[in-house]
Write an enzyme that holds these catalytic residues in place. Structure first.
Site, PDB file in Angstrom:
ATOM      1  N   LYS A  50     -46.232  17.560  -4.243  1.00 44.24           N
ATOM      2  CA  LYS A  50     -47.657  17.900  -4.096  1.00 44.24           C
ATOM      3  C   LYS A  50     -47.913  18.569  -2.743  1.00 44.24           C
ATOM      4  O   LYS A  50     -48.558  19.613  -2.677  1.00 44.24           O
ATOM      5  CB  LYS A  50     -48.515  16.623  -4.235  1.00 44.24           C
ATOM      6  CG  LYS A  50     -48.620  16.124  -5.677  1.00 44.24           C
ATOM      7  CD  LYS A  50     -49.281  14.766  -5.802  1.00 44.24           C
ATOM      8  CE  LYS A  50     -49.315  14.314  -7.259  1.00 44.24           C
ATOM      9  NZ  LYS A  50     -49.906  12.991  -7.479  1.00 44.24           N
ATOM     10  N   GLN A  94     -51.993   8.128  -3.957  1.00 48.00           N
ATOM     11  CA  GLN A  94     -50.969   8.083  -5.003  1.00 48.00           C
ATOM     12  C   GLN A  94     -50.920   6.685  -5.627  1.00 48.00           C
ATOM     13  O   GLN A  94     -50.883   5.679  -4.922  1.00 48.00           O
ATOM     14  CB  GLN A  94     -49.601   8.468  -4.402  1.00 48.00           C
ATOM     15  CG  GLN A  94     -48.476   8.577  -5.407  1.00 48.00           C
ATOM     16  CD  GLN A  94     -48.663   9.701  -6.426  1.00 48.00           C
ATOM     17  OE1 GLN A  94     -49.267  10.732  -6.148  1.00 48.00           O
ATOM     18  NE2 GLN A  94     -48.143   9.503  -7.617  1.00 48.00           N
ATOM     19  N   ASP A 117     -58.429  13.897  -7.432  1.00 54.15           N
ATOM     20  CA  ASP A 117     -57.834  13.279  -8.622  1.00 54.15           C
ATOM     21  C   ASP A 117     -58.880  13.033  -9.710  1.00 54.15           C
ATOM     22  O   ASP A 117     -58.528  12.771 -10.862  1.00 54.15           O
ATOM     23  CB  ASP A 117     -57.220  11.922  -8.243  1.00 54.15           C
ATOM     24  CG  ASP A 117     -55.710  11.958  -8.171  1.00 54.15           C
ATOM     25  OD1 ASP A 117     -55.107  12.765  -8.909  1.00 54.15           O
ATOM     26  OD2 ASP A 117     -55.137  11.187  -7.392  1.00 54.15           O
TER      27      ASP A 117
HETATM   28  N1  GUN Z   1     -49.633   8.340 -10.424  1.00 59.40           N
HETATM   29  C1  GUN Z   1     -49.243   8.886 -11.594  1.00 59.40           C
HETATM   30  N2  GUN Z   1     -49.977   9.987 -11.875  1.00 59.40           N
HETATM   31  C2  GUN Z   1     -50.853  10.141 -10.864  1.00 59.40           C
HETATM   32  C3  GUN Z   1     -51.872  11.093 -10.580  1.00 59.40           C
HETATM   33  O1  GUN Z   1     -52.140  12.037 -11.334  1.00 59.40           O
HETATM   34  N3  GUN Z   1     -52.549  10.899  -9.420  1.00 59.40           N
HETATM   35  C4  GUN Z   1     -52.288   9.860  -8.591  1.00 59.40           C
HETATM   36  N4  GUN Z   1     -53.019   9.749  -7.488  1.00 59.40           N
HETATM   37  N5  GUN Z   1     -51.356   8.952  -8.821  1.00 59.40           N
HETATM   38  C5  GUN Z   1     -50.637   9.102  -9.954  1.00 59.40           C
END
Ligand code: GUN
Length: 302
Positions: A50, A94, A117
């Site tokens: 990311k 995350q 998100d």
């Molecule tokens: N963990 C698994 N998928 C995601 C996501 O799309 N965003 C975040 N913040 N954590 C995750």
């Protein structure tokens, strides 16, 4: 029937290039802060990709790494600081967080305008009523793929397996807003294969290796595989990939493989379109994160 393999890497690259061009043309300087608590190996890989994707496009991407022992209060303090920092347009926490951390408090602490998100209840509510800017990246990326691949959503029967807040529920809402007839399935759904076999668009997001076999798939359906499961068992790999396949050879070299929720061999030749794992949905999630960061930057400054 010939199955069209949907190239998420290519579409993800297109979306990221478009975001990069807009940042350059308008001389923008968006910033994203990613919070990672603990040492979940998969999360570490995701966070790295990311921030790397951001940096490639001129987005200031920083990752803030914390020990597993961090408390809810300490995380709230970090988020409070990022909320106040005008250079930060996007904040991503995350998941999963360490078990002792209060996930709800943490997600609700993020300024909804910086919630790239789309997990804050305000943004979930906005998505629900269909008046939103920031929505979860994976389902948004999938909608963009369907659009770019000319897969008709309006009037289609769409079935989503999985009801998570990250994928299943927002996916169902986005498909509904695009005028699909939506069915959300889960672990208690009766006659799952039969329900799925009526889908023109089938999205599998449950984290169960190769759950979706041939009988789940209507001939010609678009099948979107959100699963990312690691397999280490040789017998299972042989059955999923076929003894003579290059994928089985690679499995033998590496000792593991990544497989989705859709049986790769069984559904080939039955689905009309299929996303591979890896290289399908994963790159779209990252592409949409950079897009959400740009959207948050623009919305905060308008
Ligand atoms: N963990 C698994 N998928 C995601 C996501 O799309 N965003 C975040 N913040 N954590 C995750």
């Amino acid at each position: 029937m010939q199955t069209r393999i949907l190239d998420g890497k290519k579409i993800g690259r297109q979306i990221r290039d478009e975001v990069g061009r807009e940042i350059e043309a308008k001389n923008l300087s968006p910033g994203l802060s990613v919070i990672l608590a603990g040492d979940n190996p998969a999360s570490k890989v995701y966070v790295k990709s990311k921030t790397k994707a951001c940096q490639e496009l001129g987005i200031r991407g920083e990752s803030l790494l914390f020990e597993d022992s961090i408390t809810t209060e300490q995380l709230l303090e970090v988020i409070g600081r990022l909320n106040q920092d005008d250079r930060v347009d996007g904040i991503l926490v995350q998941l999963p967080l360490p078990a002792h951390v209060d996930q709800r408090k943490v997600l609700e602490a993020v300024d909804p305008a910086k919630d790239v998100d789309g997990f804050h209840p305000i943004n979930v509510g906005r998505l629900c009523i269909g008046d939103f800017t920031l929505a979860p990246c994976t389902p948004m990326g999938i909608m963009e793929m369907l659009r770019r691949e000319n897969i008709e959503v309006k009037g289609a029967n769409a079935v989503v397996i999985g009801r998570s807040n990250i994928v299943g529920k927002p996916m169902g809402l986005l498909l509904l807003h695009s005028h699909a007839t939506v069915t959300l399935c889960h672990s208690r759904t009766r006659n799952l294969a039969e329900v799925c076999s009526r889908a023109d668009i089938l999205v599998a997001a449950v984290g169960r290796t190769a759950l979706v076999t041939r009988e789940f798939v209507k001939e010609g359906a678009a099948v979107i595989d959100v699963g990312m499961n690691r397999i280490e068992d040789e017998e299972q790999a042989r059955s999923l990939f076929g003894e003579d396949s290059p994928r089985f050879q690679r499995f033998q070299e590496k000792g593991y493989a990544l497989v989705g929720d859709v049986h790769p061999r069984d559904t080939l030749g039955r689905a009309g379109a299929l996303t591979p794992v890896p290289g399908g949905v994963g790159p779209l999630t990252i592409a949409h994160l950079v897009k959400n960061t740009l959207l948050a930057h623009q919305a905060r400054r308008s």
